[in-house]
Write a protein that holds these residues in place. Structure first.
Motif, PDB file in Angstrom:
ATOM      1  N   GLY A 170       0.799  -1.223   0.000  1.00  0.00           N
ATOM      2  CA  GLY A 170       0.000   0.000   0.000  1.00  0.00           C
ATOM      3  C   GLY A 170       0.828   1.267   0.000  1.00  0.00           C
ATOM      4  O   GLY A 170       0.349   2.307   0.466  1.00  0.00           O
ATOM      5  N   LEU A 171       2.045   1.204  -0.515  1.00  0.00           N
ATOM      6  CA  LEU A 171       2.900   2.393  -0.549  1.00  0.00           C
ATOM      7  C   LEU A 171       2.373   3.394  -1.571  1.00  0.00           C
ATOM      8  O   LEU A 171       1.707   3.013  -2.541  1.00  0.00           O
ATOM      9  N   PRO A 172       2.664   4.680  -1.394  1.00  0.00           N
ATOM     10  CA  PRO A 172       2.249   5.693  -2.370  1.00  0.00           C
ATOM     11  C   PRO A 172       2.834   5.399  -3.750  1.00  0.00           C
ATOM     12  O   PRO A 172       3.864   4.727  -3.872  1.00  0.00           O
ATOM     13  N   ALA A 173       2.180   5.927  -4.779  1.00  0.00           N
ATOM     14  CA  ALA A 173       2.610   5.665  -6.156  1.00  0.00           C
ATOM     15  C   ALA A 173       4.063   6.049  -6.381  1.00  0.00           C
ATOM     16  O   ALA A 173       4.802   5.338  -7.086  1.00  0.00           O
ATOM     17  N   ALA A 174       4.500   7.164  -5.793  1.00  0.00           N
ATOM     18  CA  ALA A 174       5.889   7.605  -5.976  1.00  0.00           C
ATOM     19  C   ALA A 174       6.857   6.583  -5.384  1.00  0.00           C
ATOM     20  O   ALA A 174       7.918   6.301  -5.958  1.00  0.00           O
ATOM     21  N   ASP A 175       6.506   5.988  -4.238  1.00  0.00           N
ATOM     22  CA  ASP A 175       7.380   4.987  -3.623  1.00  0.00           C
ATOM     23  C   ASP A 175       7.382   3.686  -4.422  1.00  0.00           C
ATOM     24  O   ASP A 175       8.404   2.990  -4.479  1.00  0.00           O
ATOM     25  N   VAL A 176       6.234   3.351  -5.011  1.00  0.00           N
ATOM     26  CA  VAL A 176       6.174   2.149  -5.856  1.00  0.00           C
ATOM     27  C   VAL A 176       7.108   2.312  -7.049  1.00  0.00           C
ATOM     28  O   VAL A 176       7.870   1.404  -7.405  1.00  0.00           O
ATOM     29  N   GLU A 177       7.064   3.498  -7.678  1.00  0.00           N
ATOM     30  CA  GLU A 177       7.964   3.770  -8.803  1.00  0.00           C
ATOM     31  C   GLU A 177       9.415   3.710  -8.363  1.00  0.00           C
ATOM     32  O   GLU A 177      10.268   3.115  -9.033  1.00  0.00           O
ATOM     33  N   ASN A 178       9.718   4.316  -7.209  1.00  0.00           N
ATOM     34  CA  ASN A 178      11.094   4.320  -6.719  1.00  0.00           C
ATOM     35  C   ASN A 178      11.574   2.916  -6.361  1.00  0.00           C
ATOM     36  O   ASN A 178      12.763   2.598  -6.516  1.00  0.00           O
ATOM     37  N   ALA A 179      10.675   2.070  -5.863  1.00  0.00           N
ATOM     38  CA  ALA A 179      11.067   0.699  -5.540  1.00  0.00           C
ATOM     39  C   ALA A 179      11.562  -0.020  -6.792  1.00  0.00           C
ATOM     40  O   ALA A 179      12.570  -0.743  -6.753  1.00  0.00           O
ATOM     41  N   ARG A 180      10.864   0.181  -7.888  1.00  0.00           N
ATOM     42  CA  ARG A 180      11.303  -0.446  -9.143  1.00  0.00           C
ATOM     43  C   ARG A 180      12.659   0.118  -9.585  1.00  0.00           C
ATOM     44  O   ARG A 180      13.539  -0.633 -10.016  1.00  0.00           O
ATOM     45  N   LEU A 181      12.825   1.429  -9.473  1.00  0.00           N
ATOM     46  CA  LEU A 181      14.086   2.042  -9.892  1.00  0.00           C
ATOM     47  C   LEU A 181      15.251   1.543  -9.037  1.00  0.00           C
ATOM     48  O   LEU A 181      16.330   1.258  -9.550  1.00  0.00           O
ATOM     49  N   VAL A 182      15.031   1.453  -7.733  1.00  0.00           N
ATOM     50  CA  VAL A 182      16.094   0.962  -6.848  1.00  0.00           C
ATOM     51  C   VAL A 182      16.483  -0.457  -7.240  1.00  0.00           C
ATOM     52  O   VAL A 182      17.669  -0.809  -7.272  1.00  0.00           O
ATOM     53  N   ALA A 183      15.492  -1.281  -7.558  1.00  0.00           N
ATOM     54  CA  ALA A 183      15.776  -2.660  -7.955  1.00  0.00           C
ATOM     55  C   ALA A 183      16.625  -2.714  -9.220  1.00  0.00           C
ATOM     56  O   ALA A 183      17.488  -3.581  -9.363  1.00  0.00           O
ATOM     57  N   VAL A 184      16.406  -1.774 -10.123  1.00  0.00           N
ATOM     58  CA  VAL A 184      17.171  -1.754 -11.367  1.00  0.00           C
ATOM     59  C   VAL A 184      18.608  -1.299 -11.128  1.00  0.00           C
ATOM     60  O   VAL A 184      19.556  -1.883 -11.665  1.00  0.00           O
ATOM     61  N   VAL A 185      18.801  -0.279 -10.294  1.00  0.00           N
ATOM     62  CA  VAL A 185      20.124   0.351 -10.198  1.00  0.00           C
ATOM     63  C   VAL A 185      20.872   0.027  -8.914  1.00  0.00           C
ATOM     64  O   VAL A 185      21.941   0.586  -8.677  1.00  0.00           O
ATOM     65  N   HIS A 186      20.350  -0.872  -8.065  1.00  0.00           N
ATOM     66  CA  HIS A 186      20.999  -1.042  -6.756  1.00  0.00           C
ATOM     67  C   HIS A 186      22.442  -1.517  -6.874  1.00  0.00           C
ATOM     68  O   HIS A 186      23.255  -1.231  -5.999  1.00  0.00           O
TER      69      HIS A 186
END
Length: 565
Positions: A420-436
């Motif tokens: 249930g995270l905000p949309a901005a956090d959902v987007e950031n979660a995907r980005l972090v997974a790509v660039v971690h």
């Protein structure tokens, strides 16, 4: 202030004097973060005692530097009220400030005042101030200060410097792993490293030069520039949904019984109608007829359209018929470079002046909502492309790494939604997974990829990748993504790296991606090792809950995995 800063004070002051030479500022002061909650004055010139020795995080200038992240200027005591007192206290009326950022954190700022000859600060001064700030950050980049546990960044060519390896946390990366020297077994099963005592005495061959961090960031910024230059040419479902929400509000205008958003040539042609109650077919046809006549008079074309009707206030009221509609108003909508967008509103009679004014306000509001939705969509697409650019060479060269990254990104995004995270956090979660693991590309990834007999020196070398990766992504994807990248090898028990954070000190996104990364590594059928069954993998994660993983998140992750099976 730290001894390391004391040693550098003469060099820091030398750079600070460039504020006088390049920018012609008659006064300048350098403040650095003390590692707790204050910014201390390190060196200055020209203030002659009329300067504060420190500033806390609530200070107006510190807050402005933290929010803006780039140099800015104020010409005139009344130009920015929050800074007026600061200007007045030093008997100055012009200010140019340059934040200093390192590893995703504000570590200090330069406070410049009053340009020579009473001239105002200008846009050209901003670029000069940024250059001076960059030079100062470079001087401080390898110092164990500002609340960071120090990890020296290796040179990108030549011999590797040694680094101390903590004995508890395993290296877990996409395709690169090593077991800890002591402590519990790693959660994500990876190829074990050789015992350090058995390491070969001869040093590893010198790797080919890796691309510099600056060149990687420049490449990604080039992609960003090209994408920003392109304006979206069509609406997405997000814009239609945003328009639908505004239509509901328009029905609150006195006398309004129906409001229509029409988009010709977008998504195949769509039309959203909001009505006070059930809309009779004759009323729907009347609205379309009025719109067609209006388009013809303006010499504009309509086209195919799919209509959807919603009744936000229910259907218990009287049916809206054609006879109920006495006045219909249509106006074009402007959103970026898009064309073929129209707002039509039907009234039961001649609307009064207040209704006209409200209609004008709602028309402007709808345009603003569409603009913002387009910008959010374009920005999301931009950030995704930039993230891929940051890791593109490795993903192209190693297909299995691309598959792993895609799987972790998809799972992280889905799990973030489940939480249930905000949309901005959902987007950031995907980005972090790509660039971690983006920092790996500057740390001899080619030679160490899947190497099973990592030496102690190579282990220490690899442990630098969170810091390097955070520094790479912060200018492009922002501080939230950068901090999660920095912390994705932290453990909730405090035995992770690089800063040995505990529990909630670790960003939520880092904890989310850490779980998803481990799950994919253990269960992916296309991995280089024998995959574990889902139940075995969940049991492994459960055994590390409260030590390597956040216990509450681990439980929620287990629930999520079981519900989607």
């Amino acid at each position: 202030m730290h001894a390391e800063v004391e040693e550098l004070r003469p060099r820091l002051k030398e750079v600070l004097y460039d504020c006088a030479v390049d920018i012609r500022a008659t006064k300048a002061a350098l403040y650095l973060f003390d590692g707790s909650s204050r910014f201390e004055l390190v060196t200055e010139y020209g203030f002659r005692g009329a300067i504060r020795p420190s500033a806390d995080e609530k200070d107006a200038l510190v807050d402005r530097c933290g929010r803006g992240r780039t140099p800015f200027f104020v010409n005139g005591v009344a130009s920015e009220p929050r800074l007026s007192e600061l200007l007045y206290a030093a008997s100055t009326d012009r200010l140019l400030a340059a934040p200093l950022y390192s590893r995703g954190k504000l570590i200090g700022f330069i406070d410049m005042r009053d340009k020579a000859a009473k001239a105002p600060f200008e846009k050209d001064d901003v670029a000069k101030a940024q250059h001076i700030a960059d030079r100062l950050v470079e001087l401080l980049a390898d110092k164990p200060i500002f609340g960071h546990r120090f990890i020296a960044l290796s040179k990108l060519s030549g011999a590797h410097p040694s680094a101390v390896v903590a004995p508890h946390e395993p290296i877990v990366s996409n395709g690169v792993a090593a077991a800890p020297a002591a402590g519990p077994a790693p959660v994500a099963p990876k190829p074990p490293a050789a015992d350090p005592a058995a390491a070969r005495p001869s040093p590893p061959p010198t790797p080919p030069p890796a691309p510099s961090m600056a060149s990687v960031v420049i490449q990604a910024r080039s992609v960003a520039g090209r994408l920003f230059a392109a304006t979206p040419e069509t609406l997405s479902d997000a814009e239609v949904a945003a328009a639908r929400d505004v239509l509901r509000s328009i029905l609150l205008i006195p006398g309004a019984v129906a409001a229509t958003f029409s988009a010709y040539g977008h998504l195949g042609g769509v039309q959203e109608i909001a009505a006070r109650s059930t809309l009779a077919d004759e009323a729907k046809n009347l609205l379309q007829s009025k719109l067609n006549v209006w388009l013809t008079k303006r010499g504009e074309a309509g086209g195919a359209i799919r209509t959807s009707v919603l009744t936000p206030f229910g259907t218990s009221g009287a049916v809206v018929t054609g006879a109920d509609i006495q006045k219909v108003f249509t106006a074009p909508l402007t959103a970026g470079a898009l064309k073929g967008l129209y707002l039509t509103v039907a009234f039961t009679g001649n609307p009064e002046r207040v209704a006209h004014e409200l209609l004008g306000v709602m028309h402007a509001h709808l345009q603003l909502v569409l603009e913002q939705s387009l910008q959010r969509g374009a920005l999301a697409s931009l950030r995704a492309r930039v993230a891929e650019k940051l890791v593109e060479p490795e993903l192209t060269k190693y297909p299995e790494l691309r598959r792993h990254t895609a799987a972790v990104a998809t799972l992280s995004e889905a799990f973030a939604r489940h939480l249930g995270l905000p949309a901005a956090d959902v987007e950031n979660a995907r980005l972090v997974a790509v660039v971690h693991d983006a920092g790996m590309r500057l740390l001899d990834y080619e030679r160490l990829y899947r190497k099973k007999d990592l030496t102690q020196e190579e282990l220490g070398f690899l442990r630098e990748h969170p810091v390097v990766g955070a520094a790479m992504v912060e200018p492009l994807l922002g501080p939230d993504v950068a901090r999660a990248v920095l912390c994705h090898h932290e453990r909730v028990d405090g035995r992770g790296y690089p800063n040995e954070l505990h529990g909630d000190e670790i960003p939520l996104l880092a904890r989310v991606v850490q779980l998803c990364d481990a799950w994919v590594a253990m269960t992916d059928p296309e991995t280089y090792q024998t995959p574990e069954t889902p139940e075995t993998a969940l049991a492994t994660i459960a055994s590390a809950a409260g030590s390597q993983f956040d216990a509450e998140l681990a439980a929620k992750f287990a629930d999520y995995v079981r519900t989607r099976r």
